[in-house]
Scaffold this motif. Structure first.
Motif, PDB file in Angstrom:
ATOM      1  N   ASP A   1      -3.493   4.588  17.700  1.00  0.00           N
ATOM      2  CA  ASP A   1      -2.834   3.493  16.985  1.00  0.00           C
ATOM      3  C   ASP A   1      -2.777   3.726  15.479  1.00  0.00           C
ATOM      4  O   ASP A   1      -2.299   2.865  14.733  1.00  0.00           O
ATOM      5  CB  ASP A   1      -3.560   2.172  17.272  1.00  0.00           C
ATOM      6  N   ASN A   2      -3.279   4.873  15.033  1.00  0.00           N
ATOM      7  CA  ASN A   2      -3.215   5.209  13.609  1.00  0.00           C
ATOM      8  C   ASN A   2      -2.093   6.219  13.340  1.00  0.00           C
ATOM      9  O   ASN A   2      -2.063   6.835  12.283  1.00  0.00           O
ATOM     10  CB  ASN A   2      -4.554   5.794  13.157  1.00  0.00           C
ATOM     11  N   GLU A   3      -1.189   6.375  14.301  1.00  0.00           N
ATOM     12  CA  GLU A   3      -0.114   7.352  14.172  1.00  0.00           C
ATOM     13  C   GLU A   3       1.218   6.685  13.840  1.00  0.00           C
ATOM     14  O   GLU A   3       1.386   5.473  14.029  1.00  0.00           O
ATOM     15  CB  GLU A   3       0.029   8.159  15.471  1.00  0.00           C
ATOM     16  N   ALA A   4       2.157   7.509  13.371  1.00  0.00           N
ATOM     17  CA  ALA A   4       3.519   7.058  13.085  1.00  0.00           C
ATOM     18  C   ALA A   4       4.483   8.081  13.662  1.00  0.00           C
ATOM     19  O   ALA A   4       4.215   9.295  13.633  1.00  0.00           O
ATOM     20  CB  ALA A   4       3.743   6.904  11.584  1.00  0.00           C
ATOM     21  N   PHE A   5       5.623   7.613  14.207  1.00  0.00           N
ATOM     22  CA  PHE A   5       6.590   8.490  14.850  1.00  0.00           C
ATOM     23  C   PHE A   5       7.981   8.289  14.256  1.00  0.00           C
ATOM     24  O   PHE A   5       8.379   7.164  13.935  1.00  0.00           O
ATOM     25  CB  PHE A   5       6.662   8.207  16.356  1.00  0.00           C
ATOM     26  N   ILE A   6       8.690   9.395  14.112  1.00  0.00           N
ATOM     27  CA  ILE A   6      10.112   9.372  13.802  1.00  0.00           C
ATOM     28  C   ILE A   6      10.804  10.271  14.834  1.00  0.00           C
ATOM     29  O   ILE A   6      10.135  10.983  15.591  1.00  0.00           O
ATOM     30  CB  ILE A   6      10.423   9.867  12.372  1.00  0.00           C
ATOM     31  N   THR A   7      12.128  10.223  14.876  1.00  0.00           N
ATOM     32  CA  THR A   7      12.843  11.078  15.823  1.00  0.00           C
ATOM     33  C   THR A   7      13.008  12.482  15.243  1.00  0.00           C
ATOM     34  O   THR A   7      12.985  12.683  14.017  1.00  0.00           O
ATOM     35  CB  THR A   7      14.225  10.503  16.141  1.00  0.00           C
ATOM     36  N   GLN A   8      13.176  13.428  16.144  1.00  0.00           N
ATOM     37  CA  GLN A   8      13.437  14.803  15.695  1.00  0.00           C
ATOM     38  C   GLN A   8      14.757  14.881  14.924  1.00  0.00           C
ATOM     39  O   GLN A   8      14.886  15.660  13.971  1.00  0.00           O
ATOM     40  CB  GLN A   8      13.466  15.741  16.904  1.00  0.00           C
TER      41      GLN A   8
ATOM     42  N   LYS B 169       0.826  -1.211   0.000  1.00  0.00           N
ATOM     43  CA  LYS B 169       0.000   0.000   0.000  1.00  0.00           C
ATOM     44  C   LYS B 169       0.857   1.257   0.000  1.00  0.00           C
ATOM     45  O   LYS B 169       2.015   1.257   0.413  1.00  0.00           O
ATOM     46  CB  LYS B 169      -0.900   0.027   1.248  1.00  0.00           C
ATOM     47  N   ILE B 170       0.222   2.359  -0.437  1.00  0.00           N
ATOM     48  CA  ILE B 170       0.808   3.696  -0.337  1.00  0.00           C
ATOM     49  C   ILE B 170      -0.212   4.588   0.361  1.00  0.00           C
ATOM     50  O   ILE B 170      -1.372   4.653  -0.062  1.00  0.00           O
ATOM     51  CB  ILE B 170       1.164   4.280  -1.717  1.00  0.00           C
ATOM     52  N   LEU B 171       0.205   5.230   1.441  1.00  0.00           N
ATOM     53  CA  LEU B 171      -0.691   6.115   2.182  1.00  0.00           C
ATOM     54  C   LEU B 171      -0.043   7.472   2.383  1.00  0.00           C
ATOM     55  O   LEU B 171       1.165   7.567   2.634  1.00  0.00           O
ATOM     56  CB  LEU B 171      -1.011   5.521   3.564  1.00  0.00           C
ATOM     57  N   SER B 172      -0.842   8.521   2.246  1.00  0.00           N
ATOM     58  CA  SER B 172      -0.388   9.863   2.612  1.00  0.00           C
ATOM     59  C   SER B 172      -0.726  10.062   4.081  1.00  0.00           C
ATOM     60  O   SER B 172      -1.882   9.916   4.486  1.00  0.00           O
ATOM     61  CB  SER B 172      -1.089  10.920   1.753  1.00  0.00           C
ATOM     62  N   ARG B 173       0.283  10.406   4.863  1.00  0.00           N
ATOM     63  CA  ARG B 173       0.067  10.442   6.304  1.00  0.00           C
ATOM     64  C   ARG B 173       0.994  11.469   6.960  1.00  0.00           C
ATOM     65  O   ARG B 173       2.140  11.633   6.551  1.00  0.00           O
ATOM     66  CB  ARG B 173       0.327   9.058   6.911  1.00  0.00           C
ATOM     67  N   GLY B 174       0.497  12.148   7.959  1.00  0.00           N
ATOM     68  CA  GLY B 174       1.325  13.036   8.750  1.00  0.00           C
ATOM     69  C   GLY B 174       2.097  12.229   9.788  1.00  0.00           C
ATOM     70  O   GLY B 174       1.502  11.534  10.618  1.00  0.00           O
ATOM     71  N   VAL B 175       3.410  12.276   9.738  1.00  0.00           N
ATOM     72  CA  VAL B 175       4.273  11.564  10.682  1.00  0.00           C
ATOM     73  C   VAL B 175       4.706  12.543  11.772  1.00  0.00           C
ATOM     74  O   VAL B 175       5.026  13.701  11.494  1.00  0.00           O
ATOM     75  CB  VAL B 175       5.492  10.975   9.954  1.00  0.00           C
ATOM     76  N   VAL B 176       4.712  12.079  13.022  1.00  0.00           N
ATOM     77  CA  VAL B 176       5.034  12.933  14.160  1.00  0.00           C
ATOM     78  C   VAL B 176       6.510  12.779  14.532  1.00  0.00           C
ATOM     79  O   VAL B 176       6.966  11.672  14.827  1.00  0.00           O
ATOM     80  CB  VAL B 176       4.153  12.588  15.380  1.00  0.00           C
ATOM     81  N   ALA B 177       7.226  13.904  14.505  1.00  0.00           N
ATOM     82  CA  ALA B 177       8.632  13.910  14.915  1.00  0.00           C
ATOM     83  C   ALA B 177       8.715  14.246  16.401  1.00  0.00           C
ATOM     84  O   ALA B 177       8.153  15.252  16.847  1.00  0.00           O
ATOM     85  CB  ALA B 177       9.416  14.923  14.095  1.00  0.00           C
TER      86      ALA B 177
END
Length: 399
Positions: A201-208, A108-116
């Motif tokens: 549970d629909n979120e995604a996180f990366i580091t700052q 799949k390909i999803l457009s999503r806001g990722v939280v830093a």
């Protein structure tokens, strides 16, 4: 003293001589009416409490600072965080920067806001780090890794997905992440977390650190989460932050939660009102019928009581005492039944998207319900008693 003892004596004798089955059935109907009145409001209170707790634990902590209407982001984040942390009553803060991305898995390909985030800060304000089901949580120095919620990661069987997902991604899998400036990074899924909240549970996180390596250093953030020390109420802490010069939009977790589920709470309030009206109508009709039948069967007795000089008001009080006994026993049984239901659902809670929910035993709900039901019961008993005692003695005795 006489006007008090006579109605009580007559009521006791009437209950002793009356049909015990009818008496017990009426008590149970009053008890069930009470349970119907308080169950939905108590369940709504439990649902709201569970939702607010979940939002606090996994999404927004105790307070949230967001940009005002004139800005899209918070500027001078480091200075803002230092000001917040100097404020009495603040235990920890964590800044979030939401970055627009495109996430691509093998399916799949999803457009999503990722939280830093800065993971070490985030661990102090939310409990997401304790809900890892696969892999591990993020570390401050991580790059080229991403943390996914279970809803966003999805299942291998798409029929099990609650929302659109990446099609069954697991810890160790690779994703192609395209950032808003066009830079593409291949990132490894560090871990999967599952809190029980669909939105969390629909979120995604990366580091700052990862965000700055792609977009460059920045002192901006989308929101700042605050965990209070608990020394003051959240409303007091909010006021104190404003006194320390915070001019951005500050919300408590309750205010944020109500804004998200406001429509759902309004629907529950409507259901509560409907249940309340139906319960009161049922209880009043049953009590009215019981008292009406009693007065009809005891018309001759009422005529005799009037003939020997018993005041009309004492005869009415006789029936009101009977109603009060029925209501009192019914209320006690209702409270006991509701308590049993509460304990049962506490042991085996209902599963909602907000988490485990059970009715909350709240006196602010129970006491008004008891008062309203008692008032309606007395009115329902007074009307037929008044009608019967207002008739002429000869008409009562000869029928």
């Amino acid at each position: 003293m006489k006007t008090v003892n006579i109605p009580v004596y007559l009521a006791v004798r009437a209950i002793q001589r009356g049909n015990k089955g009818t008496f017990l059935l009426t008590i149970m109907i009053v008890a069930l009416s009470f349970v119907l009145m308080v169950f939905m409001p108590s369940l709504t209170a439990g649902l709201t409490g569970a939702y607010n707790q979940q939002v606090s634990d996994y999404q927004y902590a105790d307070l949230i600072i967001e940009p005002d209407d004139d800005n899209q982001v918070l500027s001078d984040t480091h200075m803002l965080v230092r000001t917040i942390e100097r404020t009495p009553g603040i235990a920890a803060t964590s800044s979030h920067m939401i970055v627009s991305t495109s996430l691509e898995s093998d399916k799949k390909i999803l457009s999503r806001g990722v939280v830093a985030i800065i993971p070490s800060d985030e661990e102090r304000v939310t409990k997401t780090f304790g809900k890892i089901t696969e892999g591990r949580y993020l570390s401050d120095g991580d790059t080229d890794v991403i943390l996914l919620g279970s809803v966003l990661a999805g299942h291998d069987d798409e029929k099990k997905d609650k929302m659109e997902s990446l099609g069954g991604v697991h810890a160790g899998d690779s994703l192609k992440v395209t950032f808003q400036n066009g830079i593409v990074r291949k990132m490894t899924v560090a871990g999967i977390f599952e809190t029980g909240s669909i939105s969390a549970d629909n979120e995604a996180f990366i580091t700052q650190k990862e965000m700055e390596s792609v977009l460059g250093p920045t002192d901006k953030s989308s929101l700042i989460l605050i965990r209070s020390s608990g020394a003051e109420t959240l409303a007091q802490t909010k006021i104190r932050l404003m006194e320390f010069g915070i001019r951005d939009d500050i919300k408590t977790v309750t205010e944020k939660g109500e804004g998200i589920i406001g429509d759902a709470l309004k629907s529950f309030s409507l259901l509560n009102s409907i249940m309340l009206v139906f319960s009161l109508v049922i209880a009043s009709i049953v009590i009215f019928i019981v008292v009406y039948i009693n007065t009809t069967h005891q018309r001759r007795q009422i005529g005799i009581l009037k003939a020997i000089g018993i005041p009309e008001r004492d005869i009415i009080r006789d029936y009101l005492v009977q109603v009060a006994v029925i209501y009192g026993c019914g209320a006690l049984c209702g409270v006991a039944l509701f308590t049993c239901l509460s304990e049962y659902f506490r042991a085996f809670p209902l599963q909602f998207p907000a988490g485990a929910v059970y009715p909350v035993f709240d006196l602010t709900v129970l006491l008004p319900s008891l008062m309203v039901l008692g008032f309606v019961s007395l009115i329902a008993g007074f009307i037929p008693a008044k009608q019967a005692t207002s008739e002429d003695i000869l008409d009562l005795v000869n029928r």
